[in-house]
Design a protein around this motif. Structure first.
Motif: not given
Length: 184
Positions: A3, A16, A21, A23
C-alpha cells in the motif's frame, strides 16, 4: 504489493487497503525504454567526389563533336569549291569543269586542292570521332595530332582543338584513357 499510504502488504486482487482503506494503485509493468532510433545515414558525399574522371566525362561529347566537325568540313569545302568555280568560270555550271575560263590559271588549280584538303580533313575528323566513341587505344594520340592541326581552322576548329587538348593532352588523361580503352 504494498500500500502506497501505509506500507501494509496487500494482495493483487484488492482495490483498497484493508488496514487504512486507501485505494491501491496497481503498478504497471515497467515500460521498456523506447528503442534507440537508428543513426542517421551519412550525408551525401560532395559532388566532386562522385564525379567521373575528366576523360570519361568528356569523351562521348568529344567524339560527337569531331564527327560534326567532319560534316562541317565537307560542307565548307563544297561551298569553297562552288565559290571558286563561280569566280573562275563566271557561271553556275553551264560549261562543265572544262568550259571557258575567265580567271587566273592558279584559280583553276585551286579547285582540286580545296577538294583534297576538305576530304582529308573531314576524313581525319570522322576518324577521330569514331576512335573516341569506340574507345580505340590509338584514338587519344590521333585526337591530339588532329586537334593541333584543327587549331588553324578558326573559330570552330580552334575551339574544338583547345577542348580536345584540354581533355586528352595531360599525362593523367593518358592513364585514364588507357584504363577505359577498348582492347578488342
Amino acid at each position: 504489493m504494498i500500500c502506497q499510504t501505509c506500507g501494509n502488504q496487500v494482495t493483487a486482487e484488492v482495490r483498497f487497503c484493508p488496514q487504512c482503506g486507501a485505494p491501491v494503485v496497481v503498478a504497471a509493468a515497467p515500460v521498456p525504454p523506447p528503442p534507440i532510433p537508428p543513426a542517421y545515414p551519412p550525408p551525401y558525399p560532395p559532388v566532386y567526389a562522385t564525379r567521373a574522371p575528366r576523360v570519361q566525362r568528356n569523351l562521348q561529347m568529344l567524339g560527337i563533336l569531331w564527327c560534326a566537325f567532319g560534316g562541317y568540313r565537307i560542307i565548307t569545302g563544297l561551298i569553297g569549291i562552288f565559290i571558286m568555280r563561280v569566280i573562275t568560270f563566271r557561271s553556275f555550271g553551264d560549261w562543265g569543269w572544262g568550259g571557258p575560263f575567265h580567271g587566273a590559271p592558279w584559280m583553276v588549280a585551286l579547285l582540286p586542292l580545296i577538294a583534297v584538303v576538305s576530304v582529308v580533313t573531314a576524313f581525319l575528323a570522322f576518324l577521330v570521332g569514331f576512335s573516341l566513341l569506340r574507345r580505340k587505344p590509338w584514338g587519344r594520340v590521333l585526337g591530339i595530332v588532329v586537334a593541333i592541326l584543327a587549331l588553324l581552322k578558326f573559330p570552330i576548329g580552334t575551339a574544338l582543338g583547345i577542348y580536345t587538348l584540354w581533355v586528352l593532352a595531360p599525362a593523367e588523361s593518358g592513364m585514364e584513357y588507357e584504363a577505359i580503352a577498348d582492347r578488342t
